[in-house]
Design a protein around this motif. Structure first.
Motif: not given
Ligand code: AMP
Length: 109
Positions: A7-12, A24-26, A42-48, A61-63
């Motif tokens: 998912f990092h690779k998909i995000r990037d 910007d966030e998701v 749905f993934i946040p751009k900020h990694f957790v 982030l979940p909300g």
């Protein structure tokens, strides 16, 4: 060190995905092995890594993901859907990058 997941690779944008929504966030994209006629992630751009790793700083982030899914569903005219977080390997989580499953019987237009 932060483990790099698919998912990092998909995000990037290092690997392709069928992206249905981004801001910007998701990022939201189709699950490659859908378990319903519409199955999105749905993934946040900020990694957790997981709900299990949330801290007071990342607890929103979940909300935030749920609100994005809610807005997306309303825009697409999807009346009903299921939202799920898998938590940890024992909870069925394969990818250690926080993600919200969005499942609906209605097919995405
Ligand atoms: P989980 O079991 O909650 O970690 O869910 C991970 C989900 O990611 C599964 O439903 C997989 O089908 C999905 N998945 C894995 N790799 C990809 C990919 N490259 N593109 C889209 N979905 C993926």
């Amino acid at each position: 060190m932060e483990q790099i997941t698919i998912f990092h690779k998909i995000r990037d944008k290092q690997i392709p995905a069928d992206v249905v929504y981004e801001d910007d966030e998701v990022l939201a994209f189709k699950d490659i092995h859908p378990k319903a006629p519409t199955h999105l992630l749905f993934i946040p751009k900020h990694f957790v890594a997981s709900v299990a790793e949330l801290t007071p700083e990342t607890a929103h982030l979940p909300g935030m993901l749920i609100l994005k899914a809610q807005k997306f569903a309303a825009q697409q005219g999807i009346a009903g859907y299921k939202l799920t977080f898998h938590v940890g390997k024992e909870g069925g989580q394969e990818v250690p990058y926080l993600h919200l499953h969005f499942l609906a019987e209605q097919v995405l237009e």
